[in-house]
Design an enzyme around this catalytic site. Structure first.
Site, PDB file in Angstrom:
ATOM      1  N   LEU A   1       7.818  30.236  37.093  1.00  0.00           N
ATOM      2  CA  LEU A   1       7.223  30.008  38.408  1.00  0.00           C
ATOM      3  C   LEU A   1       6.445  31.227  38.881  1.00  0.00           C
ATOM      4  O   LEU A   1       6.478  31.602  40.046  1.00  0.00           O
ATOM      5  CB  LEU A   1       8.325  29.623  39.400  1.00  0.00           C
ATOM      6  CG  LEU A   1       9.163  28.399  38.962  1.00  0.00           C
ATOM      7  CD1 LEU A   1      10.311  28.160  39.931  1.00  0.00           C
ATOM      8  CD2 LEU A   1       8.272  27.167  38.868  1.00  0.00           C
TER       9      LEU A   1
ATOM     10  N   ASP B   1      13.325  28.959  36.949  1.00  0.00           N
ATOM     11  CA  ASP B   1      12.808  30.282  36.578  1.00  0.00           C
ATOM     12  C   ASP B   1      14.007  31.195  36.412  1.00  0.00           C
ATOM     13  O   ASP B   1      15.035  31.010  37.069  1.00  0.00           O
ATOM     14  CB  ASP B   1      11.876  30.822  37.670  1.00  0.00           C
ATOM     15  CG  ASP B   1      11.060  32.018  37.195  1.00  0.00           C
ATOM     16  OD1 ASP B   1       9.848  31.878  36.959  1.00  0.00           O
ATOM     17  OD2 ASP B   1      11.651  33.118  37.042  1.00  0.00           O
TER      18      ASP B   1
ATOM     19  N   SER C   1      -7.347  26.685  31.865  1.00  0.00           N
ATOM     20  CA  SER C   1      -8.291  27.604  32.475  1.00  0.00           C
ATOM     21  C   SER C   1      -8.417  27.267  33.947  1.00  0.00           C
ATOM     22  O   SER C   1      -8.276  26.122  34.352  1.00  0.00           O
ATOM     23  CB  SER C   1      -9.657  27.519  31.796  1.00  0.00           C
ATOM     24  OG  SER C   1     -10.542  28.464  32.358  1.00  0.00           O
TER      25      SER C   1
ATOM     26  N   GLY D   1      -7.486  29.942  36.494  1.00  0.00           N
ATOM     27  CA  GLY D   1      -7.082  31.154  37.181  1.00  0.00           C
ATOM     28  C   GLY D   1      -6.532  30.873  38.562  1.00  0.00           C
ATOM     29  O   GLY D   1      -6.042  29.768  38.842  1.00  0.00           O
TER      30      GLY D   1
ATOM     31  N   LYS E   1      -8.930  26.690  23.710  1.00  0.00           N
ATOM     32  CA  LYS E   1      -8.813  27.659  24.813  1.00  0.00           C
ATOM     33  C   LYS E   1      -9.123  29.076  24.332  1.00  0.00           C
ATOM     34  O   LYS E   1      -9.734  29.871  25.043  1.00  0.00           O
ATOM     35  CB  LYS E   1      -7.401  27.612  25.390  1.00  0.00           C
ATOM     36  CG  LYS E   1      -7.107  28.669  26.463  1.00  0.00           C
ATOM     37  CD  LYS E   1      -8.062  28.582  27.639  1.00  0.00           C
ATOM     38  CE  LYS E   1      -7.544  29.268  28.891  1.00  0.00           C
ATOM     39  NZ  LYS E   1      -7.008  30.587  28.722  1.00  0.00           N
TER      40      LYS E   1
ATOM     41  N   HIS F   1     -12.754  29.330  24.125  1.00  0.00           N
ATOM     42  CA  HIS F   1     -13.194  29.362  25.527  1.00  0.00           C
ATOM     43  C   HIS F   1     -13.144  30.798  26.046  1.00  0.00           C
ATOM     44  O   HIS F   1     -14.103  31.293  26.636  1.00  0.00           O
ATOM     45  CB  HIS F   1     -12.275  28.436  26.342  1.00  0.00           C
ATOM     46  CG  HIS F   1     -12.361  28.607  27.823  1.00  0.00           C
ATOM     47  ND1 HIS F   1     -11.768  29.648  28.511  1.00  0.00           N
ATOM     48  CD2 HIS F   1     -12.985  27.855  28.763  1.00  0.00           C
ATOM     49  CE1 HIS F   1     -12.013  29.531  29.801  1.00  0.00           C
ATOM     50  NE2 HIS F   1     -12.745  28.451  29.983  1.00  0.00           N
TER      51      HIS F   1
ATOM     52  N   GLU G   1     -15.990  33.458  27.134  1.00  0.00           N
ATOM     53  CA  GLU G   1     -15.868  34.131  28.440  1.00  0.00           C
ATOM     54  C   GLU G   1     -16.142  35.630  28.309  1.00  0.00           C
ATOM     55  O   GLU G   1     -16.862  36.210  29.123  1.00  0.00           O
ATOM     56  CB  GLU G   1     -14.450  33.876  28.952  1.00  0.00           C
ATOM     57  CG  GLU G   1     -14.066  34.524  30.258  1.00  0.00           C
ATOM     58  CD  GLU G   1     -12.562  34.344  30.497  1.00  0.00           C
ATOM     59  OE1 GLU G   1     -12.111  33.181  30.596  1.00  0.00           O
ATOM     60  OE2 GLU G   1     -11.832  35.351  30.536  1.00  0.00           O
TER      61      GLU G   1
END
Lengths: 344, 344, 344, 344
Positions: free
Chosen positions: A8, A30, A120, A122, A188, A191, A195
């Site tokens: 978490l 968690d 992806s 963020g 990813k 990706h 980036e």
């Protein structure tokens, strides 16, 4: 549908919030009880132990791991013995796809399903939605679609691509089953490799703009310094914040990264809050390594990666070798940095 | 306000249409009478000669050149003698900023004003608006604002940048006075340099994805070929069109260029309509040349530029030198291309 | 001392000849009987089978493998069961050092010694001697010194390095114990990575020289082509063979590779015998992969590697992506190759 | 024959000594009288003023300039009015070939001859001889051959190139008439561009070797740091001085630069005497600029150039842009340097 979330941190907690808002049911866990409590206070069901967590989940269970890549295996070691055939484990973090392939085999041997999801988005993902690149067995991925479609941004968040048949793929909603296990993190990984290249392109270009006043800087005239032949061509004082902003509308280089740059420069045209030691978290390295395995040239992606290494001083010994050679064949002494450090 | 436009190719004609739609008055001229006629049929005032064109313009005149960079000087040679002190000439094409500085001085000596405008937007600009990077004298640029604001996309076409004071600059509308003469094309030059880098980052990454099935390709095992050590890691058949599409929503690498890529791949996942000989039209070269003058490292932008040169066969002799060396020190014979050409 | 050699290709056979000439005793074996026969006719002891080979060797045996990296493991599978504790196996080929570490452990478990030797020198090595980079246990390496010193060029083949204490290391003779198992091939790997970079530096520079007549080539003037602004600066017809030759004496860039280039160009200034498809045999890839693991920037070595990939058409899809983007944002059609293909 | 030398720095003075030793007659001049005096004490004829210098020379005069590139034009301004038709001026420094072309025209208009000589050899040249790359009119270059052949190393300093017809060109002696004015410095420019690439290849490779102990360094395990997956592969402590030394004999990468590296490392394996701020003196920049003009890809040469820029901190702003982006999309804070600075 129901989803159990382990981990978490910033990403995991926000994904739970987005799922809950989207009418999916989450059970959270968690290792830090405080993290569980925070979400409980938001009305989300939490578990006090891994056993409790597993017990609360309806079979066949769906468990999403959103933990650092370095602790995924340790988490699986504890979780897997508690699960039963037919359960699904989803790794939504930044695992190396090599590990996905291995884990998929290990879990498969116990009739557990393993799904890897490259995520992806963020910190903005909670509001914008997350772009999800998914690897795993087709039926299992299909079963999880309510989760994916709730996490994803949704069709309306970008204009339709001319030439595409609407509805032909979930890609238009922002999530995609890319292939078998590992395919999600493979996509990813690339990706992120892209980036790095995009970020470097903007950064280098802005650096060229920043030095458009080079003709005004006094430059020493000695054998160690290449003179600027036409200083009259470099007399511009450019406002980078305004330039980044103007490019956001109508230009060919508009992007979300440019939006972020415009925001950073609006706050500080000089970016004095940063020292310029740029971290890399693995995917850029793995992309270049994969390119080398495949025999595919990636001069731009690797240049972007190596620039990060150099930003952290990792070229220093190589540079000393160069200075030593220059000294030895040409008698050149190293020039110290300018007293004021120059404009950087 | 009124603007005279010389050069009615794709870009010039569309800009006239956008200006007219935006209630600006245009007088148009082109060396090709047919181009003038086409716009006349749309109700726009046209001129049959340069003299006629100049005569129709109200003083102080504002004349926008939208002609190939290679014919700007020839056009100025004919136009300038017809103009009078106080008139403004705007070069909206892709001139090298060195030429702007020279022309600014030449026209200034006749009390004419020279404004350089880097224009981004391409064929989509008529609808989306054009991003305008402007160099020249402040008062003159100010005078032309109605033109610039009509051509530009406008504030509403992107979300506000957090941290910026709204209205502090015209950048938020999509046009910007960057500095004195040449500054507009300098910024546009670097814009295109960045564009090369961005494009290459996507292209390289997609190429890595395309070869994710490398483990399925038979690879010869001989001393000239590096074997793939773990073919089981490269068994993916990835759908590039879907991947480009999924990245358009929520991902960190979303951009207008990505939108275009998604469209191209939707039409043909293999891009068989292209041979891969990539042109460059100058700005990428000039950006790297400026970086070298300034002493600013641009490893990514230059790698992108050189990849274009190589795509046109310009590395061939260098490659022959390499093969010759390999032959001479190691007895290595060149390997021919695979009969089926491999997967490219 | 005595050495058994398995693998009598170009390298293995020449090494046996150099050893024999240097008064070492060789027993040879190859899966191809004809290769054994050729050396027998030169008076060297040969074996007709692996069992025969092992039987002829004095204990503790020293067996040198000079076989393709791809068949080392298969050879060991057959050889190892025939050996006895204390015997030494030397891999003198181009193995990946990862394999050395693994093999060292496997052989060690049977009380066999494993030594890895990176060998540089190519076809010229028989006369010049071989540069040997060695990994393994110190005592075992020490025991093999008569072999190494005979294969190596010897102290007199280069001038003494100022500042070195003479005799402090065998490096001055041309062989070096670099470290534990794998260290020899690690150093050889980087040696070859450097070699790629050196070769590319010469090749690129010669390509720049070759196009010093660019100002004489007609260049189309269109929006797809960047014009040469000052063609008068590119009017030179340079003789590359003579230039390579002149650099061999007194210049800073003299080297053995340059000697080879001078020879190639003396034969054909155009190098028409080569197509320019440049192979790579692994070490360049491994060097960059190691650099990425270490976090060390290698922009030059990777650029050299990727240029080889591109020479074999591996950038083609990336280039098509670029052309597709150019078409879509700017309406640019791809330009075909010039009818005569231009000067390459 | 007789030669007048202007500029008695390290290079000029040593060239005079080599010429004198080779039975050529030198008259010397320098703006610093002490420099003239030093050579006078060695028995060489010196002049007290430029007028005196010119007066002492036999017509047609041959005057060699060995002054910093930045003062060549100022020197010519004073010298040229004192010369007479038929006299020759030789620029042996590091001029940009653009300047040679211009000066050749200016002097030609006064019936003076201009010859440009790119000189390689550095501080070792007095003993080894200088490699001379020459541009100018053929007859004039021919007339100066006694000078060139005395300065050059001579045929015997390298083995004959297989396949070359002996005596076909002066290249075998170490000097070459490359073409018309500017050709000498053009070839020298590319020579230095290659030199940058060679130097970087060695430096990068040595840096990879130096970090072969990366598996022993503690690496933090956090989201900002890419973990080393297999630390057992990076456990080597390599002796770089010995490795450079061993490569000097028999290896493919032997060269004069490697000889120098071996010397530097013999003195200090860590090269602690250098900070790693690497200067560039122009030719590397000009080489890449020429490549861009010609449309020739030079990814390696440009990567080497940009690494030097970065070594001087010129990437700092670009790096701050990267860190700012990482912060904004991922919430990543910059990591400070390790307390001990890590191994560099």
């Amino acid at each position: 549908m129901q989803l159990g979330m382990i981990g978490l941190g910033r990403m995991g907690a926000d994904m739970v919030r987005r799922l809950t808002k989207g009418a999916q049911q989450c059970i959270v866990y968690d290792v830090q009880a405080a993290a569980v409590d925070r979400l409980k206070q938001e009305g989300i069901a939490g578990a006090s132990s891994l056993e409790d967590f597993v017990a609360q989940l309806t079979k066949p269970r769906a468990v999403w791991l959103m933990v650092p890549a370095a602790v995924v295996d340790a988490t699986l070691d504890k979780l897997v013995p508690l699960l039963e055939p037919g359960d699904v484990v989803i790794d939504g973090g930044n695992s190396y796809y090599h590990d996905d392939i291995r884990r998929g085999q290990q879990l498969g041997a116990r009739q557990l399903h393993y799904v890897d999801v490259g995520t992806s988005g963020g910190v903005a993902g909670r509001e914008r939605g997350y772009c999800l690149m998914i690897g795993g067995e087709a039926e299992v991925v299909k079963r999880l679609e309510p989760i994916f479609s709730t996490l994803a941004p949704g069709t309306g968040t970008a204009s339709a691509t001319p030439g595409r048949t609407a509805g032909a793929s979930t890609a238009e909603q922002g999530f995609l089953h890319c292939g078998p296990q590992g395919a999600g993190h493979f996509v990813k990984m690339v990706h992120n490799g892209i980036e790095y290249g995009l970020m470097a392109a903007y950064a280098e270009g802005l650096n060229v703009l920043r030095h458009a006043d080079a003709g005004r800087q006094a430059r020493e005239a000695d054998a160690e310094t290449s003179p600027l032949r036409r200083p009259e061509l470099y007399q511009y004082d450019l406002n980078l914040a305004d330039i980044a902003e103007v490019w956001r509308r109508g230009s060919v280089i508009g992007s979300w990264l440019l939006d972020l740059i415009a925001g950073s420069l609006a706050g500080d045209n000089e970016l004095k809050g940063y020292a310029g030691r740029v971290s890399d978290s693995g995917e850029g390295r793995w992309t270049v390594a994969a390119a080398i395995d495949e025999g595919v040239p990636t001069p731009v992606l690797s240049a972007a990666l190596f620039a990060r290494f150099s930003s952290r001083g990792e070229a220093d010994f190589a540079n000393r070798v160069l200075s030593a050679m220059r000294h030895d064949f040409g008698g050149h002494a190293e020039k110290p940095a300018a007293p004021d450090g120059g404009k950087q």
